[in-house]
Motif scaffolding. Structure first.
Motif: not given
Length: 491
Positions: A152, A156, A325, A328-329
């Protein structure tokens, strides 16, 4: 698969035909039978394969997908908020905020992330002891999170090269190291072939120091961090070597928590261990400084490593992408802790969901409110402040969630989940109706407790919660859940 329950199978499809619902095939029927006999009584077959479309005769609230604007990367002329102290914005975009505002959001995400992480560590310590915690931390951070975080951040931030410099850039951007009250990390590269990372403050060290458990701290750190850093660096080059220079417990708050050297194996180390290393006041984390350099506007991190990087060096559009992002982490982290609890407790899915209820409805409710107040610059009182907080909550963001936030009048708020990651996954993977209900058990106490907290400071009134609808859904066009907030006179 062999399934001989012909009478039930035929009767089910006969009932579905009478209701105008398409029949299921034998494979679908057997899959549900294996999962739960309760599912066979649900006309639209909740908990099996994809839900059918809603009929016009069903009394439901239909979901509206594609209308959640938070992830829309678009700058609106004249809109550049430094915080969220102004009016509630039902159609909020993260690009509505300035670089200063978005830098505050990143620090908010980092502090909230560490509060979440602390809560899970606390749960594992209490439930499974120090050995159980070490096992979970080693697996989650040393193995399970590595590939996802790498993927990710590289995507990103547009980090393409496979070398030590690229890994140092990733490490600067990781949610675990972003600046906040728990974290102060300085990254340096004396040469292109050598890196240094100094943790002046670390959330794990602070947590164990505050609890008076420093005697256990070194074991936790040594089992989690060296493996995590080395495995992450290996994805950039198998020739990178990670060396620990100092590790907790530290002698005082004036000492660093830990320090690391990274180098190519062919070059060898240039540092000796420094067990009692003091914090250098001239080397503190600059990333959280709320200043903007008009000459710096990074659309990604494809350029060189920047030892004096500030979050405000990135463009507003890129800062919005980074914030999403981090959602999602955190979602990956939360799922990993749930899986570890399911395995270590031996209690399976039920144990995992019970842990979430404890962590979110008890341990994190107060922390979430105080962190949101601090970085959004709100009073933390009232329906509008609560809606602002849930809008920016890092745990429920697009694309995994699609929500709407409404205030039809100044005394009413409506919070709707048109798409929910947990429900989507349960429906796609054959979760039973009972499991879906268990998944959502944490929400009423968590939101209910939040209503009480956001009632503080209100004069003569408090926030009342009405749950309009909750899963399981009856069909795919139905919303997942809806919550209504109104003011009532304080009794």
């Amino acid at each position: 698969m062999i399934c001989n329950q012909n009478m039930d199978f035929k009767q089910l499809n006969k009932e579905r035909e009478m209701k105008g619902i398409p029949p299921v095939n034998r494979r679908q029927f057997c899959k549900c039978l294996a999962a739960s006999s309760v599912a066979l009584t649900v006309p639209s077959f909740i908990g099996c394969d994809k839900l059918e479309s809603c009929g016009d005769d069903l009394d439901i609230i239909k979901r509206a997908l594609g209308e959640d604007t938070r992830a829309e990367i678009k700058l609106i002329p004249g809109v550049e908020l430094d915080d969220y102290s102004g009016p509630f914005r039902p159609h909020l975009r993260y690009t509505d905020f300035s670089k200063i505002g978005l830098s505050r959001f990143h620090q908010m995400a980092s502090e909230y992330h560490n509060a979440i992480n602390n809560a899970y560590r606390g749960f594992f310590l209490e439930s499974h002891g120090i050995e159980g915690l070490i096992k979970a931390e080693k697996l989650i951070w040393g193995t399970n999170m590595i590939l996802g975080v790498n993927s990710m951040i590289k995507k990103t931030m547009n980090i393409k090269r496979l070398n030590l410099e690229s890994f140092m850039k990733q490490w600067q951007i990781e949610l675990n190291t972003l600046p906040n009250v728990y974290s102060d990390v300085v990254f340096e590269m004396p040469t292109k072939r050598r890196g240094l990372a100094t943790f002046n403050r670390c959330a794990i060290a602070l947590q164990f120091e505050a609890a008076g458990r420093t005697g256990e701290l070194r074991d936790v750190c040594m089992n989690r961090c060296p493996k995590a850093i080395q495995n992450a660096a290996n994805l950039y080059s198998p020739y990178i070597k990670v060396k620990n220079l100092t590790m907790p417990p530290r002698l005082s708050e004036d000492h660093v928590c830990c320090k690391w050297e990274l180098y190519y194996k062919a070059d060898g180390s240039q540092c000796d261990e420094e067990p009692d290393l003091l914090i250098d006041p001239d080397k503190m984390d600059k990333r959280g400084e709320l200043t903007v350099d008009s000459d710096v506007e990074l659309d990604d991190y494809s350029g060189p490593f920047r030892p004096n990087l500030k979050i405000t060096d990135f463009s507003r559009e890129q800062l919005a992408r980074m914030f999403l992002m981090y959602h999602q982490y955190d979602l990956n982290m939360i799922l990993n802790y749930q899986i570890q609890e399911m395995v270590q407790s031996g209690g399976g899915y039920e144990a995992g969901t019970k842990m979430q209820v404890v962590v979110w409805s008890v341990d994190l409710a107060e922390a979430a409110r105080s962190i949101m107040m601090k970085y959004l610059n709100t009073s933390g009182a009232g329906i509008d402040c609560f809606l602002k907080a849930v809008q920016v909550d890092i745990t429920a963001q697009p694309p995994n969630f699609e929500n709407s936030f409404e205030m039809p009048d100044e005394n009413t708020g409506i919070y709707t989940f048109h798409k929910c990651f947990g429900i989507t996954m349960m429906e796609l993977t054959g979760g039973t109706e009972e499991q879906i209900i268990q998944t959502c058990e944490l929400d009423p106490p968590a939101i209910g407790n939040s209503c009480g907290m956001y009632s503080r400071g209100l004069s003569g009134k408090e926030i009342h919660l009405d749950i309009i609808t909750m899963p399981p859904r009856r069909c795919e066009d139905e919303i997942c859940c809806q919550w209504k907030f109104t003011y009532v006179d304080k009794g």
